[in-house]
Design an enzyme around this catalytic site. Sequence first.
Site, short mmCIF file in Angstrom:
data_model
loop_
_atom_site.label_atom_id
_atom_site.label_comp_id
_atom_site.label_asym_id
_atom_site.label_seq_id
_atom_site.Cartn_x
_atom_site.Cartn_y
_atom_site.Cartn_z
N GLU A 122 105.16 12.11 2.90
CA GLU A 122 105.11 13.39 2.18
C GLU A 122 106.54 13.95 2.15
O GLU A 122 107.19 14.02 3.19
CB GLU A 122 104.19 14.35 2.93
CG GLU A 122 104.16 15.73 2.31
CD GLU A 122 103.14 16.65 2.97
OE1 GLU A 122 103.01 16.63 4.21
OE2 GLU A 122 102.49 17.40 2.23
N GLU A 135 92.45 20.65 5.30
CA GLU A 135 93.31 20.56 4.11
C GLU A 135 94.66 20.08 4.61
O GLU A 135 95.42 20.85 5.21
CB GLU A 135 93.44 21.93 3.44
CG GLU A 135 92.15 22.51 2.93
CD GLU A 135 91.59 21.77 1.72
OE1 GLU A 135 92.27 20.87 1.20
OE2 GLU A 135 90.46 22.09 1.32
N LYS A 162 94.60 32.55 12.70
CA LYS A 162 95.91 32.29 13.31
C LYS A 162 96.91 31.89 12.23
O LYS A 162 96.83 30.80 11.66
CB LYS A 162 95.80 31.14 14.32
CG LYS A 162 97.14 30.80 14.92
CD LYS A 162 97.23 29.34 15.32
CE LYS A 162 98.61 28.99 15.76
NZ LYS A 162 99.64 29.12 14.71
N CYS A 165 101.63 21.83 -0.75
CA CYS A 165 100.79 20.64 -0.55
C CYS A 165 100.48 20.02 -1.90
O CYS A 165 100.65 18.84 -2.10
CB CYS A 165 99.53 21.01 0.19
SG CYS A 165 98.61 22.32 -0.62
P1 NAD Z 1 101.29 22.06 11.10
O1 NAD Z 1 100.21 21.04 11.07
O2 NAD Z 1 102.44 21.86 12.00
O3 NAD Z 1 100.69 23.50 11.47
C1 NAD Z 1 99.63 24.09 10.75
C2 NAD Z 1 98.95 25.12 11.64
O4 NAD Z 1 98.25 24.43 12.69
C3 NAD Z 1 99.91 26.08 12.34
O5 NAD Z 1 99.31 27.37 12.41
C4 NAD Z 1 100.03 25.47 13.72
O6 NAD Z 1 100.40 26.39 14.72
C5 NAD Z 1 98.63 24.94 13.96
N1 NAD Z 1 98.52 23.85 14.93
C6 NAD Z 1 99.45 22.90 15.21
N2 NAD Z 1 98.96 22.03 16.13
C7 NAD Z 1 97.70 22.45 16.43
C8 NAD Z 1 96.67 21.96 17.30
N3 NAD Z 1 96.85 20.86 18.04
N4 NAD Z 1 95.49 22.62 17.34
C9 NAD Z 1 95.29 23.71 16.57
N5 NAD Z 1 96.23 24.23 15.73
C10 NAD Z 1 97.41 23.59 15.65
O7 NAD Z 1 101.74 22.20 9.57
P2 NAD Z 1 102.95 23.04 8.97
O8 NAD Z 1 104.20 22.29 9.26
O9 NAD Z 1 102.83 24.46 9.39
O10 NAD Z 1 102.60 22.95 7.41
C11 NAD Z 1 102.99 21.89 6.60
C12 NAD Z 1 101.89 20.89 6.39
O11 NAD Z 1 100.73 21.53 5.87
C13 NAD Z 1 102.24 19.84 5.37
O12 NAD Z 1 101.83 18.56 5.81
C14 NAD Z 1 101.45 20.23 4.14
O13 NAD Z 1 101.16 19.22 3.23
C15 NAD Z 1 100.23 20.79 4.75
N6 NAD Z 1 99.58 21.66 3.78
C16 NAD Z 1 98.37 21.26 3.25
C17 NAD Z 1 97.75 22.05 2.30
C18 NAD Z 1 96.42 21.67 1.73
O14 NAD Z 1 95.74 22.53 1.23
N7 NAD Z 1 96.01 20.42 1.78
C19 NAD Z 1 98.33 23.24 1.91
C20 NAD Z 1 99.56 23.60 2.46
C21 NAD Z 1 100.17 22.80 3.42
#
Ligand code: NAD
Length: 476
Positions: free
Chosen positions: A379, A244, A171, A278
């Site tokens: 963050e 992650e 997804k 990230c």
């Molecule tokens: P997000 O958590 O809003 O969404 C990430 C994904 O999870 C999306 O595909 C979203 O649709 C899905 N999602 C959201 N709620 C869900 C649920 N309850 N159940 C299942 N899936 C769900 O994050 P974002 O805003 O898209 O991305 C930014 C965040 O990601 C930042 O906090 C960033 O630090 C983090 N990030 C971490 C890494 C890492 O490797 N540690 C890498 C890149 C980004």
Amino acid sequence: MATMIIEGDRTKAASGKTYEVRNPATGEVVDEVPAGGAADVDRAAQAAAKAFTTWSKMPANKRAEILHKAAQHMLGKVEHIAPILTKEQGKTLLESRIEAQRFGENIAWFADLADKVHGQHVRLPDLTTYGLVVRRPIGVCGAIVPWNFPLTLAANKVAPAIAAGNTVVLKPASTTPLSTLACIEALIEGGLPEGVVNVVLGQATGEAIVSHPLIRKIALTGSTPTGKKVMARAAEGLKKVTLELGGSDPCIVLDDADLEGAARAISVGRFFNCGQACLAVKRLYVQEGVHDALLEKLVARAAKLKPGNGLDKDSRMGPMHSETQRAEVEAQVKDAVDRGARVLYGGGRPKGAEYDRGWFIQPTILEDVPDGSRMWAEEVFGPALPVRRIKDLDEGLRLANDSEYGLGSSIWTTNMAAAHRAVEELEAGYTWVNALQIAHDELPFGGTKQSGFGKEHGLEAFLQYTEEKSVVYGGI
Ligand code: NAD
């Protein structure tokens, strides 16, 4: 209109619902895509379970060969895929090319491991029996990806999963589905059997993946609050999880550092991908003796980062991905300035008609950001860098570790003892010493504390897509 990829079908959502993907630089509609839901995830999980019966039993060298061919085919399409990524995500074409290239390279890197799954032979006390530990694929795996690096973060999950013999329901983030579809389509054109990777689209598919009984492991990259929700939901089905999550990586620069190298790494680390990474330099602690000289170099570098539509050749930094993301970073910067921080560069939006319709922001550097500011605690997911003077390494390490996050970290010093102490004491899953913050394929990557757990990249990630089983052979 784009469609989901479920086995051999290129399909709309069962509900018939759709939504629009918009370009963050212009607000224009890039495409309309299906808004999938639980019924679509169910179809995808069934398709993946069916594909698992053949994919997991295929000779591993054959699987490796298929994956190499598919990766090569996909790599031949980088120039086609990169503009799609730029249009939906905002990043510059150069950044998109690098990312699309990394997708194919990651598939190829793990393809090399497909036929190198090793187990153990164990002597048992009873001489008429012996033990083996064998490794097997897990089954259907769910991969949930954010919008900041849609392709590399998808590859980090899909590549080790399928190389180890698993199948996947993937997804992408709802705002960045198009380049992911193009990459998976390219793998299938290149010979990846239908059903091995299925792509579902739409916000509601995330929760449906986590709850689906056929899906045995969930790999999520996302924010820390999402990670907690996913872990709680996955616990109901006792699923394995790799999380992650967010980060607030500190960087310490000591008086004896190579300032030119440090400035380059900090600038790339903070401003690459418009700061939406990230792994990034999100908090900078500089020893007093080099503070002013380093900041001068950082400001000179920031001044070269011309914001603009990622498709324009002279743009050096695309827009932020969404209005909400930009508002969040602006609020964090305002909070620091209200508390007394000085803006050394940027601090607002670029001026000009070409910026009116997109979520543009200037690269921003803030000096003497006071303790207690949001930028230290939260963050900062955008191109704004808070800087603080430190007296010595002790102070730097104390401040660096004063965060709920523990993803990456870095130190610049030519003193081996100081570097070694930082490696020992920085609470993070990665420490770069005098090096650019690149997550190498060869090294396990993953956080500690509120940044999550589990590894992507490296042999460790591959093994986390296998399960160990003990076997006793008797009667000998
Ligand atoms: P997000 O958590 O809003 O969404 C990430 C994904 O999870 C999306 O595909 C979203 O649709 C899905 N999602 C959201 N709620 C869900 C649920 N309850 N159940 C299942 N899936 C769900 O994050 P974002 O805003 O898209 O991305 C930014 C965040 O990601 C930042 O906090 C960033 O630090 C983090 N990030 C971490 C890494 C890492 O490797 N540690 C890498 C890149 C980004």
